[in-house]
Motif scaffolding. Structure first.
Motif, PDB file in Angstrom:
ATOM      1  N   UNK A 191     -30.771  -1.215  -9.281  1.00 20.83           N
ATOM      2  CA  UNK A 191     -30.773   0.032  -8.523  1.00 20.83           C
ATOM      3  C   UNK A 191     -29.707   0.982  -9.077  1.00 20.83           C
ATOM      4  N   UNK A 192     -29.805   2.275  -8.812  1.00 20.48           N
ATOM      5  CA  UNK A 192     -28.727   3.190  -9.206  1.00 20.48           C
ATOM      6  C   UNK A 192     -27.394   2.676  -8.688  1.00 20.48           C
ATOM      7  N   UNK A 193     -26.403   2.675  -9.561  1.00 24.01           N
ATOM      8  CA  UNK A 193     -25.094   2.104  -9.229  1.00 24.01           C
ATOM      9  C   UNK A 193     -24.003   3.114  -9.555  1.00 24.01           C
ATOM     10  N   UNK A 194     -23.144   3.393  -8.573  1.00 21.84           N
ATOM     11  CA  UNK A 194     -22.067   4.371  -8.732  1.00 21.84           C
ATOM     12  C   UNK A 194     -20.730   3.646  -8.678  1.00 21.84           C
ATOM     13  N   UNK A 195     -19.862   3.944  -9.643  1.00 21.62           N
ATOM     14  CA  UNK A 195     -18.595   3.229  -9.766  1.00 21.62           C
ATOM     15  C   UNK A 195     -17.425   4.197  -9.861  1.00 21.62           C
ATOM     16  N   UNK A 196     -16.378   3.915  -9.094  1.00 29.44           N
ATOM     17  CA  UNK A 196     -15.079   4.557  -9.291  1.00 29.44           C
ATOM     18  C   UNK A 196     -14.095   3.486  -9.735  1.00 29.44           C
ATOM     19  N   UNK A 197     -13.598   3.634 -10.961  1.00 28.18           N
ATOM     20  CA  UNK A 197     -12.559   2.766 -11.514  1.00 28.18           C
ATOM     21  C   UNK A 197     -11.368   3.663 -11.824  1.00 28.18           C
ATOM     22  N   UNK A 198     -10.203   3.346 -11.289  1.00 31.62           N
ATOM     23  CA  UNK A 198      -9.015   4.164 -11.536  1.00 31.62           C
ATOM     24  C   UNK A 198      -8.582   4.013 -12.988  1.00 31.62           C
ATOM     25  N   UNK A 199      -8.770   5.075 -13.764  1.00 32.80           N
ATOM     26  CA  UNK A 199      -8.369   5.105 -15.168  1.00 32.80           C
ATOM     27  C   UNK A 199      -7.931   6.526 -15.518  1.00 32.80           C
ATOM     28  N   UNK A 200      -7.037   6.680 -16.493  1.00 34.04           N
ATOM     29  CA  UNK A 200      -6.741   8.028 -16.985  1.00 34.04           C
ATOM     30  C   UNK A 200      -8.005   8.709 -17.500  1.00 34.04           C
ATOM     31  N   UNK A 201      -8.042  10.045 -17.422  1.00 36.46           N
ATOM     32  CA  UNK A 201      -9.252  10.802 -17.747  1.00 36.46           C
ATOM     33  C   UNK A 201      -9.787  10.504 -19.142  1.00 36.46           C
ATOM     34  N   UNK A 202      -8.895  10.328 -20.109  1.00 33.62           N
ATOM     35  CA  UNK A 202      -9.345  10.141 -21.487  1.00 33.62           C
ATOM     36  C   UNK A 202     -10.010   8.795 -21.707  1.00 33.62           C
ATOM     37  N   UNK A 203      -9.891   7.860 -20.758  1.00 34.49           N
ATOM     38  CA  UNK A 203     -10.415   6.514 -20.963  1.00 34.49           C
ATOM     39  C   UNK A 203     -11.805   6.296 -20.376  1.00 34.49           C
ATOM     40  N   UNK A 204     -12.232   7.100 -19.397  1.00 30.97           N
ATOM     41  CA  UNK A 204     -13.472   6.764 -18.700  1.00 30.97           C
ATOM     42  C   UNK A 204     -14.706   6.929 -19.584  1.00 30.97           C
ATOM     43  N   UNK A 205     -14.725   7.943 -20.442  1.00 36.43           N
ATOM     44  CA  UNK A 205     -15.863   8.102 -21.341  1.00 36.43           C
ATOM     45  C   UNK A 205     -15.995   6.937 -22.296  1.00 36.43           C
ATOM     46  N   UNK A 206     -14.861   6.492 -22.859  1.00 36.07           N
ATOM     47  CA  UNK A 206     -14.877   5.342 -23.767  1.00 36.07           C
ATOM     48  C   UNK A 206     -15.274   4.069 -23.038  1.00 36.07           C
ATOM     49  N   UNK A 207     -14.799   3.931 -21.802  1.00 39.37           N
ATOM     50  CA  UNK A 207     -15.141   2.736 -21.031  1.00 39.37           C
ATOM     51  C   UNK A 207     -16.635   2.702 -20.724  1.00 39.37           C
ATOM     52  N   UNK A 208     -17.200   3.837 -20.332  1.00 41.28           N
ATOM     53  CA  UNK A 208     -18.639   3.896 -20.070  1.00 41.28           C
ATOM     54  C   UNK A 208     -19.432   3.530 -21.322  1.00 41.28           C
ATOM     55  N   UNK A 209     -18.993   4.026 -22.473  1.00 40.56           N
ATOM     56  CA  UNK A 209     -19.695   3.722 -23.721  1.00 40.56           C
ATOM     57  C   UNK A 209     -19.611   2.240 -24.057  1.00 40.56           C
ATOM     58  N   UNK A 210     -18.441   1.614 -23.811  1.00 41.21           N
ATOM     59  CA  UNK A 210     -18.296   0.185 -24.088  1.00 41.21           C
ATOM     60  C   UNK A 210     -19.179  -0.630 -23.150  1.00 41.21           C
ATOM     61  N   UNK A 211     -19.213  -0.258 -21.877  1.00 41.61           N
ATOM     62  CA  UNK A 211     -20.075  -0.962 -20.934  1.00 41.61           C
ATOM     63  C   UNK A 211     -21.544  -0.800 -21.308  1.00 41.61           C
ATOM     64  N   UNK A 213     -22.809  -0.568 -24.232  1.00 40.48           N
ATOM     65  CA  UNK A 213     -23.132  -1.461 -25.346  1.00 40.48           C
ATOM     66  C   UNK A 213     -23.247  -2.906 -24.893  1.00 40.48           C
ATOM     67  N   UNK A 214     -22.569  -3.241 -23.793  1.00 39.27           N
ATOM     68  CA  UNK A 214     -22.538  -4.628 -23.320  1.00 39.27           C
ATOM     69  C   UNK A 214     -23.651  -4.951 -22.340  1.00 39.27           C
ATOM     70  N   UNK A 215     -24.023  -3.991 -21.499  1.00 39.25           N
ATOM     71  CA  UNK A 215     -24.841  -4.294 -20.327  1.00 39.25           C
ATOM     72  C   UNK A 215     -26.327  -4.031 -20.560  1.00 39.25           C
ATOM     73  N   UNK A 216     -27.194  -4.806 -19.932  1.00 42.45           N
ATOM     74  CA  UNK A 216     -28.630  -4.533 -20.000  1.00 42.45           C
ATOM     75  C   UNK A 216     -28.987  -3.168 -19.399  1.00 42.45           C
ATOM     76  N   UNK A 217     -28.318  -2.780 -18.305  1.00 44.26           N
ATOM     77  CA  UNK A 217     -28.558  -1.465 -17.701  1.00 44.26           C
ATOM     78  C   UNK A 217     -27.886  -0.382 -18.537  1.00 44.26           C
ATOM     79  N   UNK A 218     -28.291   0.861 -18.337  1.00 45.76           N
ATOM     80  CA  UNK A 218     -27.698   2.002 -19.016  1.00 45.76           C
ATOM     81  C   UNK A 218     -26.460   2.458 -18.245  1.00 45.76           C
ATOM     82  N   UNK A 219     -25.343   2.588 -18.942  1.00 48.96           N
ATOM     83  CA  UNK A 219     -24.093   2.994 -18.313  1.00 48.96           C
ATOM     84  C   UNK A 219     -23.641   4.305 -18.940  1.00 48.96           C
ATOM     85  N   UNK A 220     -23.268   5.270 -18.113  1.00 52.44           N
ATOM     86  CA  UNK A 220     -22.808   6.554 -18.627  1.00 52.44           C
ATOM     87  C   UNK A 220     -21.723   7.120 -17.731  1.00 52.44           C
ATOM     88  N   UNK A 221     -20.895   7.996 -18.284  1.00 53.42           N
ATOM     89  CA  UNK A 221     -19.952   8.743 -17.473  1.00 53.42           C
ATOM     90  C   UNK A 221     -20.743   9.772 -16.680  1.00 53.42           C
TER      91      UNK A 221
END
Length: 347
Positions: A191-211, A213-221
């Protein structure tokens, strides 16, 4: 009287070591017991001084901070706070460090900013978590390759007609590793999944991209106006706007520049409250490891509205703050070990 948290500062820059030392020296609850200019010097000082916490630069000559962190976690598990430049390579490396087992990350100060204001509190929290790192011995970062849906084993998690139609997740310190583990088991048609993870602004885009690459679902900022779609996970951008669920013809995401809530922007409380208000169908709310209490009140609103609510248990949490408060105020129906969290979400 409680003994002060002891700290070893590791950075190849003498100026940066001095900046960190000067920030920490005024806190009576912290004692800087040593400094090192490279990992080889740091290794010897860790053996001699046995610090409660290490601050570690990411980019250093001879051996970078990531390689040294892996050795620490394998041979001498110790809370490590990564100190990184807010550059694209720095963000990516820092996220890898968090997946390996770093306690948290903090940005190096830029022009006109002092990002070290929160460092003393972070160090004292890290020192309290030292005992939990023994279980991390031998851990390494997960391989960043997308899991093909067709290659899944029969026992892996699948969606069911009675499962949630929407999922909200909140996390903070320790959440990068926790989210990586939880989302790696998400089905591609989640199902659509919404996440808030406390991270500095410059890290969330990179984190979404890493997730992604790892996850079967599509992850984006998440972007303002994103319409929620099955099989998609939306990570709130860091530093400046809350992520809010709205509902018109279809549920969509709104990014709102309101005041911080529970000390954060984006705030888990704001996200969860918007789910409770605007989504009356079946939904699940989850709070993972993290400092403070952000998300507890919003999760309580979700539970009162009929949502299923879960919190990570103490034994598997790097920092049992946010999940503890959520459970104590009755917001979380049950506490769940991280290893079983995804199955519980879809149960």
């Amino acid at each position: 009287m409680t003994a002060p948290a002891t700290v070893l500062i590791v950075d190849d820059s003498m100026t940066m070591r001095a900046l960190i030392r000067n920030v920490l020296r005024n806190d009576p609850g912290i004692e800087v017991v040593g400094e090192a200019a490279n990992p080889f010097e740091a290794r010897e000082k860790m053996k001699a001084l046995d610090p409660d916490v290490v601050t570690l630069d990411v980019e250093m000559p001879n051996m970078n901070g990531i390689d040294f962190l892996q050795k620490i976690m394998q041979l001498r598990p110790t809370p490590v706070i990564m100190v990184s430049n807010l550059t694209a390579p720095g963000a990516s490396a820092t996220l890898e460090a968090l997946e390996i087992g770093a306690f948290d990350c903090i940005a190096k100060p830029g022009a006109g900013s002092n990002t070290f204001e929160t460092l003393p509190g972070l160090i004292k929290e890290a020192a309290q978590a030292k005992g939990r790192l023994v279980k991390r011995r031998g851990r390494v970062a997960a391989p960043m390759t997308r899991t093909a849906p067709s290659a899944r084993a029969p026992h892996e998690v699948t969606c069911s007609p009675t499962g949630p139609e929407l999922i909200g997740i909140g996390s903070s310190t320790g959440g990068v590793e926790a989210l990586t583990q939880v989302l790696a088991e998400f089905p591609a048609d989640c199902p659509p999944t919404l996440i808030v993870q406390h991270l500095p602004a410059a890290f969330t885009g990179s984190f979404a991209a890493r997730l992604d690459r790892l996850c079967p679902a599509r992850v984006s900022e998440a972007k303002d106006g994103d319409v929620l779609r099955p099989g998609h996970v939306y990570l709130a951008p860091g530093g400046g706007r809350h992520m809010v669920l709205r509902k018109a013809m279809q549920p969509y995401i709104s990014l709102v520049a309101d005041d911080p809530v529970s000390g954060h922007r984006p705030s888990v409380d704001v996200l969860f409250a918007s789910i409770a208000k605007n989504f009356k169908g079946r939904s699940s709310g989850v709070i993972l490891t993290g400092m403070g209490r952000d998300g507890a009140q919003g999760l309580l609103e979700m539970r009162k509205g009929g949502s299923r609510t879960l919190a990570q248990d103490e034994a598997s949490s790097l920092v049992y703050g946010m999940p503890r408060v959520a459970y104590e105020i009755g917001a979380a129906e049950k506490r769940v070990p991280l290893a079983r969290m995804t199955r519980q979400i879809f149960a």
